[in-house]
Design a protein around this motif. Sequence first.
Motif, PDB file in Angstrom:
ATOM      1  N   ARG A  20      -3.192  17.194  13.125  1.00  0.00           N
ATOM      2  CA  ARG A  20      -3.030  15.754  13.319  1.00  0.00           C
ATOM      3  C   ARG A  20      -3.940  14.963  12.375  1.00  0.00           C
ATOM      4  NH1 ARG A  20       0.558  14.832  16.979  1.00  0.00           N
ATOM      5  NH2 ARG A  20       0.925  16.329  18.664  1.00  0.00           N
ATOM      6  N   LEU A  21      -5.128  15.484  12.104  1.00  0.00           N
ATOM      7  CA  LEU A  21      -6.003  14.827  11.127  1.00  0.00           C
ATOM      8  C   LEU A  21      -5.380  14.869   9.738  1.00  0.00           C
ATOM      9  CD1 LEU A  21      -9.547  16.045  12.236  1.00  0.00           C
ATOM     10  CD2 LEU A  21      -8.581  13.769  12.478  1.00  0.00           C
ATOM     11  N   LEU A  22      -4.759  15.994   9.388  1.00  0.00           N
ATOM     12  CA  LEU A  22      -4.087  16.082   8.091  1.00  0.00           C
ATOM     13  C   LEU A  22      -2.931  15.088   7.999  1.00  0.00           C
ATOM     14  CD1 LEU A  22      -4.011  19.949   7.459  1.00  0.00           C
ATOM     15  CD2 LEU A  22      -5.377  18.236   6.257  1.00  0.00           C
ATOM     16  N   ARG A  23      -2.197  14.930   9.088  1.00  0.00           N
ATOM     17  CA  ARG A  23      -1.116  13.945   9.099  1.00  0.00           C
ATOM     18  C   ARG A  23      -1.660  12.537   8.910  1.00  0.00           C
ATOM     19  NH1 ARG A  23       2.174  16.191  14.413  1.00  0.00           N
ATOM     20  NH2 ARG A  23       2.749  18.233  13.548  1.00  0.00           N
ATOM     21  N   CYS A  24      -2.800  12.253   9.523  1.00  0.00           N
ATOM     22  CA  CYS A  24      -3.406  10.931   9.372  1.00  0.00           C
ATOM     23  C   CYS A  24      -3.831  10.693   7.925  1.00  0.00           C
ATOM     24  CB  CYS A  24      -4.610  10.799  10.303  1.00  0.00           C
ATOM     25  SG  CYS A  24      -4.197  10.780  12.068  1.00  0.00           S
ATOM     26  N   VAL A  25      -4.445  11.689   7.322  1.00  0.00           N
ATOM     27  CA  VAL A  25      -4.881  11.553   5.933  1.00  0.00           C
ATOM     28  C   VAL A  25      -3.681  11.349   5.017  1.00  0.00           C
ATOM     29  CG1 VAL A  25      -5.973  12.759   4.006  1.00  0.00           C
ATOM     30  CG2 VAL A  25      -6.999  12.862   6.280  1.00  0.00           C
ATOM     31  N   VAL A  26      -2.628  12.128   5.231  1.00  0.00           N
ATOM     32  CA  VAL A  26      -1.426  12.003   4.404  1.00  0.00           C
ATOM     33  C   VAL A  26      -0.797  10.624   4.584  1.00  0.00           C
ATOM     34  CG1 VAL A  26       0.922  12.862   4.071  1.00  0.00           C
ATOM     35  CG2 VAL A  26      -0.964  14.473   4.347  1.00  0.00           C
ATOM     36  N   ALA A  27      -0.767  10.124   5.815  1.00  0.00           N
ATOM     37  CA  ALA A  27      -0.181   8.801   6.067  1.00  0.00           C
ATOM     38  C   ALA A  27      -0.956   7.714   5.334  1.00  0.00           C
ATOM     39  CB  ALA A  27      -0.160   8.529   7.572  1.00  0.00           C
ATOM     40  N   VAL A  28      -2.290   7.770   5.389  1.00  0.00           N
ATOM     41  CA  VAL A  28      -3.108   6.762   4.703  1.00  0.00           C
ATOM     42  C   VAL A  28      -2.891   6.850   3.196  1.00  0.00           C
ATOM     43  CG1 VAL A  28      -5.460   6.036   4.201  1.00  0.00           C
ATOM     44  CG2 VAL A  28      -4.829   6.655   6.527  1.00  0.00           C
ATOM     45  N   LEU A  29      -2.841   8.067   2.658  1.00  0.00           N
ATOM     46  CA  LEU A  29      -2.642   8.231   1.211  1.00  0.00           C
ATOM     47  C   LEU A  29      -1.272   7.711   0.777  1.00  0.00           C
ATOM     48  CD1 LEU A  29      -4.244  11.740   0.549  1.00  0.00           C
ATOM     49  CD2 LEU A  29      -5.168   9.486  -0.003  1.00  0.00           C
ATOM     50  N   PHE A  32      -1.451   4.002   0.751  1.00  0.00           N
ATOM     51  CA  PHE A  32      -2.271   3.575  -0.378  1.00  0.00           C
ATOM     52  C   PHE A  32      -1.492   3.656  -1.689  1.00  0.00           C
ATOM     53  CE2 PHE A  32      -5.129   4.832  -3.871  1.00  0.00           C
ATOM     54  CZ  PHE A  32      -5.888   3.678  -3.956  1.00  0.00           C
ATOM     55  N   ILE A  33      -0.765   4.748  -1.883  1.00  0.00           N
ATOM     56  CA  ILE A  33       0.037   4.900  -3.111  1.00  0.00           C
ATOM     57  C   ILE A  33       1.096   3.807  -3.197  1.00  0.00           C
ATOM     58  CG2 ILE A  33       1.692   6.410  -4.286  1.00  0.00           C
ATOM     59  CD1 ILE A  33       0.105   8.785  -3.169  1.00  0.00           C
ATOM     60  N   ALA A  34       1.687   3.471  -2.052  1.00  0.00           N
ATOM     61  CA  ALA A  34       2.717   2.432  -2.044  1.00  0.00           C
ATOM     62  C   ALA A  34       2.139   1.058  -2.353  1.00  0.00           C
ATOM     63  CB  ALA A  34       3.424   2.415  -0.692  1.00  0.00           C
ATOM     64  N   LEU A  35       0.880   0.827  -1.985  1.00  0.00           N
ATOM     65  CA  LEU A  35       0.256  -0.485  -2.186  1.00  0.00           C
ATOM     66  C   LEU A  35      -0.554  -0.575  -3.476  1.00  0.00           C
ATOM     67  CD1 LEU A  35      -1.055  -1.230   1.436  1.00  0.00           C
ATOM     68  CD2 LEU A  35       1.021  -2.103   0.356  1.00  0.00           C
ATOM     69  N   ALA A  36      -0.822   0.559  -4.119  1.00  0.00           N
ATOM     70  CA  ALA A  36      -1.715   0.565  -5.278  1.00  0.00           C
ATOM     71  C   ALA A  36      -1.224  -0.368  -6.388  1.00  0.00           C
ATOM     72  CB  ALA A  36      -1.873   1.991  -5.807  1.00  0.00           C
ATOM     73  N   TYR A  37       0.085  -0.440  -6.572  1.00  0.00           N
ATOM     74  CA  TYR A  37       0.628  -1.294  -7.626  1.00  0.00           C
ATOM     75  C   TYR A  37       0.305  -2.770  -7.375  1.00  0.00           C
ATOM     76  CZ  TYR A  37       4.031  -3.576 -10.668  1.00  0.00           C
ATOM     77  OH  TYR A  37       4.632  -4.376 -11.613  1.00  0.00           O
ATOM     78  N   PHE A  38       0.133  -3.136  -6.105  1.00  0.00           N
ATOM     79  CA  PHE A  38      -0.120  -4.532  -5.739  1.00  0.00           C
ATOM     80  C   PHE A  38      -1.605  -4.790  -5.476  1.00  0.00           C
ATOM     81  CE2 PHE A  38       4.028  -3.169  -4.147  1.00  0.00           C
ATOM     82  CZ  PHE A  38       4.877  -4.050  -4.804  1.00  0.00           C
ATOM     83  N   ALA A  39      -2.479  -3.916  -5.967  1.00  0.00           N
ATOM     84  CA  ALA A  39      -3.910  -4.033  -5.683  1.00  0.00           C
ATOM     85  C   ALA A  39      -4.473  -5.374  -6.133  1.00  0.00           C
ATOM     86  CB  ALA A  39      -4.671  -2.877  -6.353  1.00  0.00           C
ATOM     87  N   PHE A  73      -8.972  -1.754  -5.766  1.00  0.00           N
ATOM     88  CA  PHE A  73      -8.496  -0.494  -5.196  1.00  0.00           C
ATOM     89  C   PHE A  73      -9.275  -0.123  -3.935  1.00  0.00           C
ATOM     90  CE2 PHE A  73      -6.576   0.040  -9.375  1.00  0.00           C
ATOM     91  CZ  PHE A  73      -5.333   0.566  -9.026  1.00  0.00           C
ATOM     92  N   LYS A  74     -10.537  -0.494  -3.876  1.00  0.00           N
ATOM     93  CA  LYS A  74     -11.296  -0.285  -2.640  1.00  0.00           C
ATOM     94  C   LYS A  74     -10.688  -1.104  -1.510  1.00  0.00           C
ATOM     95  CE  LYS A  74     -15.891  -1.022  -0.608  1.00  0.00           C
ATOM     96  NZ  LYS A  74     -17.290  -1.502  -0.865  1.00  0.00           N
ATOM     97  N   LEU A  75     -10.354  -2.353  -1.799  1.00  0.00           N
ATOM     98  CA  LEU A  75      -9.719  -3.200  -0.800  1.00  0.00           C
ATOM     99  C   LEU A  75      -8.356  -2.633  -0.400  1.00  0.00           C
ATOM    100  CD1 LEU A  75      -9.400  -5.781   0.877  1.00  0.00           C
ATOM    101  CD2 LEU A  75      -8.560  -6.909  -1.202  1.00  0.00           C
ATOM    102  N   THR A  76      -7.585  -2.174  -1.367  1.00  0.00           N
ATOM    103  CA  THR A  76      -6.257  -1.629  -1.078  1.00  0.00           C
ATOM    104  C   THR A  76      -6.339  -0.403  -0.185  1.00  0.00           C
ATOM    105  OG1 THR A  76      -5.479  -2.438  -3.227  1.00  0.00           O
ATOM    106  CG2 THR A  76      -4.121  -0.792  -2.124  1.00  0.00           C
ATOM    107  N   PHE A  77      -7.352   0.424  -0.390  1.00  0.00           N
ATOM    108  CA  PHE A  77      -7.512   1.611   0.453  1.00  0.00           C
ATOM    109  C   PHE A  77      -7.822   1.211   1.892  1.00  0.00           C
ATOM    110  CE2 PHE A  77     -10.107   5.061   2.253  1.00  0.00           C
ATOM    111  CZ  PHE A  77      -9.199   6.106   2.141  1.00  0.00           C
ATOM    112  N   ILE A  78      -8.650   0.197   2.060  1.00  0.00           N
ATOM    113  CA  ILE A  78      -8.969  -0.274   3.412  1.00  0.00           C
ATOM    114  C   ILE A  78      -7.745  -0.908   4.055  1.00  0.00           C
ATOM    115  CG2 ILE A  78     -10.409  -1.901   4.706  1.00  0.00           C
ATOM    116  CD1 ILE A  78     -12.585  -1.412   2.616  1.00  0.00           C
ATOM    117  N   VAL A  79      -6.966  -1.649   3.275  1.00  0.00           N
ATOM    118  CA  VAL A  79      -5.721  -2.222   3.794  1.00  0.00           C
ATOM    119  C   VAL A  79      -4.764  -1.111   4.210  1.00  0.00           C
ATOM    120  CG1 VAL A  79      -3.675  -3.565   3.182  1.00  0.00           C
ATOM    121  CG2 VAL A  79      -5.940  -4.365   2.496  1.00  0.00           C
ATOM    122  N   ALA A  80      -4.727  -0.028   3.436  1.00  0.00           N
ATOM    123  CA  ALA A  80      -3.862   1.105   3.775  1.00  0.00           C
ATOM    124  C   ALA A  80      -4.255   1.707   5.117  1.00  0.00           C
ATOM    125  CB  ALA A  80      -3.934   2.159   2.672  1.00  0.00           C
TER     126      ALA A  80
END
Length: 251
Positions: A20-29, A32-39, A73-80
Amino acid sequence: MKTKPDPDSLLGHLVELRNRLLRCVVAVLLVFIALAYFARDIYAFLAEPLLAVLPEGASMIATDVAAPFFAPFKLTFIVAICVAVPYLLLQMWQFIAPALYHKEKRLMAPLVFSSTLLFYAGISFAYFIVFPLVFAFFTSVAPEGVTIATDISSYLDFVLKLFFAFGLSFEIPIAILLLVWSGSVTRQALAEKRPYIIVGAFVLGMLLTPPDVLSQILLAIPMCLLFEVGLWLSRFYEPKTTDDSPEEQQQ
């Protein structure tokens, strides 16, 4: 030949927790990848309350060479992480739900959902209400001849601290409901301690916000109001006391 761990054993619980932790990490990543372009756009949206009150000709600056790249990108990761919170809570719920009684499940499910909404409400309150007032106050009290040029990394750290403070403070009703429901404290005891709680709210506002009176008041007042809301709702979550007969106590 490998055997599947018993789900009821300690090893089985650890394996499920890891999955479940791996699923959480994958979901956040993935978010993040989907939002990175709009950072850059996300950071521009975050900076809008400050830019709207800056004097004409003033702007934000970057004192660190890598700040223009890393800050968005730091902000985008937190938003993710914030966007993925419902899925993260779902994974947490699916992990702990089998260990709960039916009555506890009926209580925890709406609390998990409402705590998420309250955290988002705290962030929204900070962005739409607090930031315009605080930044307008800061820019208006600048000494004559001082040019306001806020560093983008410092600004990000400042607003994230406020987001966390307001998001956490909006969880007060949930905390009160859990305390009353678990029997750790009664509604009457909380009501009697209201003066101390009000003072504590202003002390927490002083500790969790920047050293200015305005932001402290803007945090302390909602905390006091949310305490009253939680106190009123807790009447529906008070544990029921039943007088069992001696025959029932022996069973």
